[in-house]
Design an enzyme around this catalytic site. Structure first.
Site, PDB file in Angstrom:
ATOM      1  N   TYR A   1       0.854  -1.201   0.000  1.00  0.00           N
ATOM      2  CA  TYR A   1       0.000   0.000   0.000  1.00  0.00           C
ATOM      3  C   TYR A   1       0.883   1.240   0.000  1.00  0.00           C
ATOM      4  O   TYR A   1       1.895   1.282   0.720  1.00  0.00           O
ATOM      5  CB  TYR A   1      -0.911   0.036   1.241  1.00  0.00           C
TER       6      TYR A   1
ATOM      7  N   GLU B   1      -0.616   4.808  -0.506  1.00  0.00           N
ATOM      8  CA  GLU B   1      -1.440   6.003  -0.767  1.00  0.00           C
ATOM      9  C   GLU B   1      -0.655   7.264  -0.435  1.00  0.00           C
ATOM     10  O   GLU B   1       0.124   7.291   0.522  1.00  0.00           O
ATOM     11  CB  GLU B   1      -2.728   5.935   0.061  1.00  0.00           C
TER      12      GLU B   1
ATOM     13  N   ASP C   1      -7.218  14.997 -23.700  1.00  0.00           N
ATOM     14  CA  ASP C   1      -7.139  13.565 -23.416  1.00  0.00           C
ATOM     15  C   ASP C   1      -6.457  12.926 -24.626  1.00  0.00           C
ATOM     16  O   ASP C   1      -7.065  12.767 -25.680  1.00  0.00           O
ATOM     17  CB  ASP C   1      -8.566  13.032 -23.215  1.00  0.00           C
TER      18      ASP C   1
ATOM     19  N   THR D   1      -4.009   7.306 -21.434  1.00  0.00           N
ATOM     20  CA  THR D   1      -3.820   5.930 -20.988  1.00  0.00           C
ATOM     21  C   THR D   1      -2.419   5.543 -21.437  1.00  0.00           C
ATOM     22  O   THR D   1      -1.802   6.229 -22.260  1.00  0.00           O
ATOM     23  CB  THR D   1      -4.846   4.956 -21.605  1.00  0.00           C
TER      24      THR D   1
ATOM     25  N   LYS E   1      -2.386   2.118 -25.093  1.00  0.00           N
ATOM     26  CA  LYS E   1      -2.849   2.152 -26.495  1.00  0.00           C
ATOM     27  C   LYS E   1      -1.626   2.325 -27.402  1.00  0.00           C
ATOM     28  O   LYS E   1      -0.744   1.477 -27.398  1.00  0.00           O
ATOM     29  CB  LYS E   1      -3.897   3.249 -26.669  1.00  0.00           C
TER      30      LYS E   1
ATOM     31  N   ARG F   1      -1.711  -1.552 -18.918  1.00  0.00           N
ATOM     32  CA  ARG F   1      -3.037  -0.947 -18.813  1.00  0.00           C
ATOM     33  C   ARG F   1      -3.027   0.053 -17.655  1.00  0.00           C
ATOM     34  O   ARG F   1      -2.809  -0.333 -16.503  1.00  0.00           O
ATOM     35  CB  ARG F   1      -4.044  -2.074 -18.565  1.00  0.00           C
TER      36      ARG F   1
HETATM   37  N1  DSN Z   1     -12.141   1.852 -24.859  1.00  0.00           N
HETATM   38  C1  DSN Z   1     -11.259   2.825 -25.458  1.00  0.00           C
HETATM   39  C2  DSN Z   1     -11.316   2.786 -26.931  1.00  0.00           C
HETATM   40  O1  DSN Z   1     -11.496   1.712 -27.465  1.00  0.00           O
HETATM   41  O2  DSN Z   1     -11.179   3.798 -27.574  1.00  0.00           O
HETATM   42  C3  DSN Z   1     -11.533   4.181 -24.957  1.00  0.00           C
HETATM   43  O3  DSN Z   1     -11.875   4.159 -23.623  1.00  0.00           O
END
Ligand code: DSN
Length: 474
Positions: free
Chosen positions: A65, A67, A242, A271, A274, A280
């Site tokens: 932990y 935090e 974003d 994120t 991607k 993730r």
């Molecule tokens: N689920 C993602 C996407 O496929 O674009 C976005 O949150």
């Protein structure tokens, strides 16, 4: 260089340990690798993280932990988590040229919530509730909280509409952002399919949002963040981007100058899994004026940080700082453009007529299909995509009229522009031969066609082994 034997040994040992407790889980993990190896993955938001990224997550950092923030934790004994988080932050800042990075968010929605809180908390103390000093915002009485909530209820957000490619977390009702903010959307020009900046400016002047959100999950073009910042400044809004989908293209210096969000936004979220090709998770970047508020993300919005995932983020950021990542990012776009060209040459209609980034949006209404029908017909033919709304979609967000495809994953696998033309041929064969059925979900496709395409897709992938250093045995 990766060591084939070491990686295979590591993954085999991990699976053996799992199998000894619950064989079904070990089998599902092993089958996932098999299925990913066999499928032509065109999901624009997916990728294949390196063995180093994957292995960094499977360890005892998960047990701790921590935090709080680096050096200021609510638990004792966080020295190793401090090291992990500091190294991840160091690489993240250097990679994106950011002044401040926060690498704790567990996902994109978490990163956006942290950013929204930071923006609201920062704005509330100055223009609205002067009596709440910044340091007091997190320590209010019930009555003060009620007053604060009322203030937040009046905050306005201007984000991209869902059918133009915006994301649920940009102020839409199924997500809490649609309840925190009074949202209005900007869209695309009907003729070009591209953002209409003049219309955006007009809407911003009339609506006077507190926050303007740039970024998307299904828009195939570059976005001029310098222009959006100008508009935000004109109306006194905070400008947030974003960049979850295209973070890899920012890291790889494909999007520079006016198109680099870090240079123009007050706050940027992403994120990490991607186009950035990490584990993730999520991250937030900001200038010093919002950094203090973002640092409060845990425990304000987030649970305890996932130290094992922060370790994997550090590895992914370090990998993305290597020169070969810039080459990878360039190839993502070259592949996307080759795929778009191949589809267009065969008669497909693409939203906005093409692409500047990693994704392509096909208008399947032109094939007489809904997105739902097209998605399943392609899946039956071994091609994994997802349906997506297109601007002014007549079929709504469930059935849709679009298919979104993207090239980050197949580019990692090594496929190039020649293979993209072959994929365009396979997709056009499926879409052209699928006939709409009695409902928006039903369709007819000759199994000989789907089997033939599936076989061809598999042969194509055979030349590009996935995780070649990983051999799990029979
Ligand atoms: N689920 C993602 C996407 O496929 O674009 C976005 O949150």
């Amino acid at each position: 260089m990766s060591d084939l034997n070491a990686e295979s040994t590591a993954f085999r040992a991990a699976l053996d340990a799992v199998r000894a407790v619950e064989p079904r889980i070990a089998d599902a993990i092993a089958k996932e690798l098999h299925d990913q190896r066999e499928s032509l993955k065109l999901i624009a938001s997916e990728n294949y993280a390196s063995p180093a990224v994957l292995l960094a997550m499977g360890n005892w950092l998960s047990d701790k932990y921590a935090e709080g923030t680096i050096g200021r934790r609510f638990y004792a004994g966080c020295q190793n988590v401090d090291t992990v988080e500091s190294v991840a932050v160091e690489h993240a800042k250097a990679l994106f040229g950011a002044e401040y990075a926060y690498v704790q968010p567990h996902s994109g929605i978490d990163a956006n919530l942290v950013a929204y809180w930071a923006i609201l908390a920062d704005r509330v103390e100055v223009p609205y509730l002067k009596k709440f000093e910044k340091r007091q915002v997190n320590d209010l009485s019930d009555a003060e909280w009620a007053e604060l909530r009322a203030a937040f209820g009046n905050q306005r957000m201007l984000g991209m509409s869902l059918d133009a490619g915006g994301h649920l977390t940009h102020g839409f009702r199924p997500n809490i952002s649609g309840k925190m903010f009074d949202q209005r959307s900007y869209g695309v020009d009907a003729a070009t399919g591209q953002i209409d900046y003049a219309a955006l400016r007009e809407t911003a002047k009339e609506f006077k949002p507190a926050v303007i959100v740039g970024g998307y999950s299904a828009y195939p073009r570059k976005v001029n963040f310098a222009t959006m910042r100008e508009i935000a400044d004109e109306v006194g809004a905070t400008f947030m981007v974003d960049m979850a989908h295209f973070a890899g293209l920012v890291a790889g210096k494909v999007f520079t100058g006016d198109f680099n969000p870090i240079a123009h936004a007050h706050i940027v979220t992403t994120t990490t899994h991607k186009s950035l090709r990490g584990p993730r998770g999520g991250a937030v970047f900001a200038g010093p004026e919002l950094a203090d508020q973002v640092d409060r993300g845990c425990p304000m919005v987030l649970g305890g940080p996932l130290a094992h995932v922060m370790a994997a983020k550090a590895i992914a950021f370090a990998e993305a700082r290597r020169p070969e990542f810039a080459d990878y990012a360039q190839r993502i776009v070259a592949n996307s453009q080759a795929l778009a060209e191949g589809l267009k040459q065969r008669g497909a209609t693409l939203v906005s007529g093409g692409t500047d980034n990693h994704l392509v949006l096909i208008d399947v209404d032109k094939y007489g299909l809904t997105g739902r029908q097209a998605e399943q017909a392609l899946l039956d033919s071994g091609i994994v995509t997802n349906r997506n709304a297109i601007p002014a979609d007549p079929n709504g967000a469930w059935y849709t009229s679009g298919i979104r495809i993207g090239t980050p994953a197949l580019t990692t696998r090594g496929l190039g522009v020649a293979e993209m033309d072959q994929i365009a041929e396979l997709m056009h064969t499926v879409l052209g031969q699928t006939k709409a059925g009695a409902s928006k979900a039903k369709f007819d496709l000759d199994p000989a066609v789907s089997d033939g395409v599936s076989k061809a897709a598999n042969e194509l992938l055979g030349g590009f082994p996935l995780y070649p250093s990983v051999d799990l045995g029979a």
